[in-house]
Scaffold this active site. Structure first.
Site, mmCIF file in Angstrom:
data_model
loop_
_atom_site.group_PDB
_atom_site.id
_atom_site.type_symbol
_atom_site.label_atom_id
_atom_site.label_comp_id
_atom_site.label_asym_id
_atom_site.label_seq_id
_atom_site.Cartn_x
_atom_site.Cartn_y
_atom_site.Cartn_z
ATOM 1 N N ARG A 176 24.994 80.103 107.834
ATOM 2 C CA ARG A 176 23.592 80.198 107.454
ATOM 3 C C ARG A 176 23.300 79.335 106.213
ATOM 4 N NH1 ARG A 176 19.722 79.071 108.052
ATOM 5 N NH2 ARG A 176 17.807 79.801 107.091
ATOM 6 N N PHE A 177 24.213 79.372 105.283
ATOM 7 C CA PHE A 177 24.077 78.617 104.038
ATOM 8 C C PHE A 177 23.959 77.117 104.335
ATOM 9 C CE2 PHE A 177 26.682 76.653 100.471
ATOM 10 C CZ PHE A 177 25.665 76.659 99.545
ATOM 11 N N HIS A 226 36.156 71.217 93.292
ATOM 12 C CA HIS A 226 36.065 72.573 93.830
ATOM 13 C C HIS A 226 37.482 72.932 94.277
ATOM 14 C CE1 HIS A 226 31.732 71.964 94.243
ATOM 15 N NE2 HIS A 226 31.580 73.193 94.690
ATOM 16 N N GLU A 276 38.237 78.310 96.202
ATOM 17 C CA GLU A 276 37.085 79.119 96.634
ATOM 18 C C GLU A 276 37.486 79.770 97.966
ATOM 19 O OE1 GLU A 276 33.525 76.863 97.352
ATOM 20 O OE2 GLU A 276 32.217 78.618 97.361
ATOM 21 N N HIS A 327 34.795 76.948 90.819
ATOM 22 C CA HIS A 327 35.120 78.291 91.340
ATOM 23 C C HIS A 327 36.494 78.785 90.874
ATOM 24 C CE1 HIS A 327 31.537 78.534 93.733
ATOM 25 N NE2 HIS A 327 31.812 77.357 94.275
ATOM 26 N N ASP A 382 25.796 77.252 91.025
ATOM 27 C CA ASP A 382 26.156 76.659 92.311
ATOM 28 C C ASP A 382 24.948 76.243 93.162
ATOM 29 O OD1 ASP A 382 28.061 75.669 94.021
ATOM 30 O OD2 ASP A 382 28.615 77.582 94.905
ATOM 31 N N ASP A 383 24.294 77.199 93.805
ATOM 32 C CA ASP A 383 23.156 76.886 94.688
ATOM 33 C C ASP A 383 22.038 77.911 94.538
ATOM 34 O OD1 ASP A 383 24.255 74.613 96.569
ATOM 35 O OD2 ASP A 383 25.857 76.075 96.342
#
Ligand SMILES: *[C@@H]1O[C@H](CO)[C@@H](O)[C@H](O)[C@H]1NC(C)=O
Ligand SMILES: *[C@@H]1O[C@H](CO)[C@@H](O)[C@H](O)[C@H]1NC(C)=O
Ligand SMILES: *[C@@H]1O[C@H](CO)[C@@H](O)[C@H](O)[C@H]1NC(C)=O
Ligand SMILES: *[C@@H]1O[C@H](CO)[C@@H](O)[C@H](O)[C@H]1NC(C)=O
Ligand SMILES: *[C@@H]1O[C@H](CO)[C@@H](O)[C@H](O)[C@H]1NC(C)=O
Ligand SMILES: *[C@@H]1O[C@H](CO)[C@@H](O)[C@H](O)[C@H]1NC(C)=O
Ligand SMILES: *[C@@H]1O[C@H](CO)[C@@H](O)[C@H](O)[C@H]1NC(C)=O
Ligand SMILES: *[C@@H]1O[C@H](CO)[C@@H](O)[C@H](O)[C@H]1NC(C)=O
Ligand SMILES: *[C@@H]1O[C@H](CO)[C@@H](O)[C@H](O)[C@H]1NC(C)=O
Ligand SMILES: *[C@@H]1O[C@H](CO)[C@@H](O)[C@H](O)[C@H]1NC(C)=O
Ligand SMILES: [Zn+2]
Length: 541
Positions: free
Chosen positions: A208-209, A360, A363, A388, A445-446
């Site tokens: 979904r992200f 990154h 994570e 992360h 992050d977002d």
């Protein structure tokens, strides 16, 4: 020693009634040691070595009073860090601690992605109202969208779409702006009535992200929208009391209205232009920003990474003030671990060229899998910071290395929760890192994807969920200072940033004292949030 033990044991056998209390040491000795032990731990927390001035101490008292009451409320009812942010955001907005954090100058945002910096409502109301915009509906699980700005008539929609290109303006007119805009809004965020049902596992939340970010990427990298996006995003940061930013970006060429695409270098120049103009317009609020170019790590594409590494070395030489370095982004569990790109990532070392990395890594929840080893490769590749680093608790040597070398971990509390690494933010490894003064910065992050503010919500989660009830303003202050200390800014830039931040900090402290020294206000605010206390804990200190 052995003889003594035996003697006590015999004594116990002889008179069982009173042997335990006198066993080793008196009660008062024990309680003294206990007090020392607690103090030793408190002295390790991030920020504990700071010395607060009189005004700051007053603010600390206010803050701790509010924190204590909100812990009590959480204990009796719901504690916001324990609730998925997609559902729990309204709980946060009600918090006095949050209101104070919002006002606090927080330094820089060091981990944020370009397309998720904007407010989704603003994107709908401003970007999708620009002329010449088309959309089509994709053939995926969420029927997500593609966008395209074009002045030339669009005949064929791309193969991943199940509809033709449709003019946004005419669809809006046909459907009614309210409904249409709601649909658009829903498409570009992860909003869900019940997120735990909508996204029951990491696969679903990441799907979904990614599908919410994809239409935003279509909009962002265009000459129509780029500058508007950036200006709005930077203004949001200023409004959220943020003074600096380092932006992770795919650095795609911008598309003109006639379909022609510019170059990655042109996009970088546009970033630089908007950062300069913005800093000129807000000299008392913002010190500037830098760019971290980022490639998608998956699907595996060594050619791409190789090209981007060369380009990165070139940009470092040409734009040293603005181009900070390179990173690989995207869901780590999907593949494309750093080790797969080792030949490409070692190119700068082999050539003796400068290209700082900001990987990154870690994570993931999958210990021992290929993905879990990204942390080791990041450290061996001399990464400047780690994005992360969620899995770091399982890697003691990595922990030791980052502490001794001062490689900061960029913790993004809400992202890790929404994207399913951790349910309750109190269970996040960040709590241990903060408790033991690891190099840590807090970022977002977002934030656009879950409708958070650029930094305040994440600072709140770290403060409430990763640090104890008695940890106060020193932590917040040091977390702000860390964003400058561990930034990619050169020494002289850091000095400028510190001066601007310090002036804002002093103002913040003065304002907080003035506003909350009226005890009634604090009292009213705290009572309004149901402050029934837990049973007293008389040993708490
Ligand atoms: C030990 O000290 C604590 C704290 O002062 C006190 O509450 C407790 O009653 C003492 N216990 C005994 C057995 O004296
Ligand atoms: C964005 O759209 C809103 C609502 O239409 C409008 O009030 C506002 O001025 C626009 N902002 C910009 C920067 O265009
Ligand atoms: C996105 O928009 C399409 C087209 O209107 C709609 O069918 C779909 O349900 C939306 N998807 C989401 C996740 O909101
Ligand atoms: C994740 O959830 C979806 C939807 O419920 C389900 O179809 C899928 O099998 C789950 N995947 C994993 C790896 O658990
Ligand atoms: C498309 O527009 C850009 C910017 O106006 C221009 O530089 C370019 O030459 C145009 N390309 C074509 C094929 O017309
Ligand atoms: C978007 O529009 C341009 C024409 O202006 C076209 O060249 C391009 O292929 C379109 N993009 C997609 C994904 O169809
Ligand atoms: C890999 O990246 C290069 C350079 O961006 C691109 O031209 C190529 O199509 C990509 N290959 C695959 C398999 O995606
Ligand atoms: C990382 O830094 C160390 C110490 O400066 C150096 O010996 C090593 O070669 C570097 N590694 C890479 C991959 O550049
Ligand atoms: C986004 O903008 C809308 C409209 O201005 C506002 O109501 C909302 O609070 C904003 N959300 C965030 C997280 O900034
Ligand atoms: C926020 O607080 C008010 C009272 O101060 C209360 O009426 C409201 O329900 C609270 N909202 C949430 C989401 O807790
Ligand atoms: Zn990220």
């Amino acid at each position: 020693m052995k003889g003594e033990m035996l003697f006590i044991m015999l004594l116990c056998l002889a008179a069982t009634a009173h042997c335990y209390p006198t066993y080793r040491e008196s009660n008062s000795t024990y309680m003294g040691k206990r007090k020392e032990f607690l103090a030793d731990e408190a002295n390790l927390v991030i920020g504990s070595s700071l010395v607060l001035n009189e005004k700051e101490q007053k603010v600390n008292e206010i803050l701790l009073k509010a924190k204590e009451r909100e812990f009590s409320r959480g204990f009796k009812r719901t504690f916001p860090p324990a609730v998925n942010f997609l559902k729990g955001k309204p709980l946060v907005e009600n918090s006095t601690v949050f209101q104070i954090i919002k006002r606090m100058p927080k330094g820089g945002i060091l981990h944020i992605h370009e397309v998720s910096m904007a407010n989704a409502s603003w994107v709908v109301k401003n970007i999708t109202y620009l002329p010449h915009l088309f959309y089509c509906v994709k053939n995926d699980y969420y029927s997500s969208l593609r966008f395209n700005f074009s002045t030339t008539p669009l005949t064929q929609s791309p193969p991943d779409c199940v509809t033709d290109w449709v003019s946004v303006a005419s669809a809006r007119a046909q459907m009614g702006a309210d409904i249409f805009d709601q649909i658009l809004h829903h498409n570009i965020t992860m909003a869900a009535q019940n997120p735990d049902v909508a996204y029951p596992n990491i696969t679903m939340s990441w799907m979904r992200f990614a599908l919410a970010l994809s239409p935003l990427t279509d909009l962002f990298f265009t000459t129509s929208a780029f500058r508007l996006f950036m200006w709005h995003s930077l203004e949001r940061m200023v409004q959220d009391n943020v003074q600096y930013v380092e932006i992770r970006t795919l650095l795609k060429p911008l598309q003109y209205l006639n379909g022609t695409k510019s170059s990655q270098e042109h996009t970088l120049q546009e970033y630089i232009r908007v950062l300069k103009d913005f800093t000129d317009q807000y000299p008392n609020d913002f010190v500037g920003g830098k760019i971290i170019s980022s490639s998608l790590r998956y699907p595996l594409n060594k050619t791409l990474v190789r090209d981007q590494v060369y380009l990165g070395m070139d940009f470092r030489k040409k734009y040293p003030e603005f181009f900070a370095g390179y990173d690989l982004v995207g869901e780590e569990d999907s593949g494309g671990p750093l080790i797969d790109y080792i030949d490409e990532l070692l190119i700068p070392t082999k050539l003796g060229m400068d290209l700082p990395y900001f990987f990154h890594a870690g994570e993931t929840d999958w210990e021992g899998e290929f993905v879990d080893k990204n942390l080791i490769d990041a450290v061996l590749l001399n990464t400047s910071r780690i994005g992360h680093g969620y899995a770091i608790g399982k890697h003691p040597v990595v922990m030791e290395t980052i502490k001794s070398k001062g490689v900061a971990i960029e913790i993004n509390p809400i992202s890790n929760q929404v994207l399913h690494l951790v349910h309750d933010i109190r269970d996040h490894v960040g709590a241990s890192l903060i408790a033991d003064d690891y190099p840590v910065i807090i970022s977002s992050d977002d934030p656009g994807a879950w409708e958070a503010l650029p930094l305040s919500h994440d600072f709140y989660m770290a403060f409430m969920g990763m640090a104890g009830e008695t940890t106060g303003l020193k932590l917040l202050k040091q977390l702000a200072l860390n964003t400058i200390k561990y930034s990619a800014m050169a020494k002289a830039e850091q000095t400028t940033a510190m001066a601007l931040w310090q002036a804002k900090w002093d103002k913040f402290v003065t304002e907080m004292v003035a506003e909350y020294s009226n005890e009634k206000r604090l009292h009213d605010e705290l009572n309004s949030v149901d402050a029934q206390k837990r049973p007293d804990n008389k040993y708490s200190n």
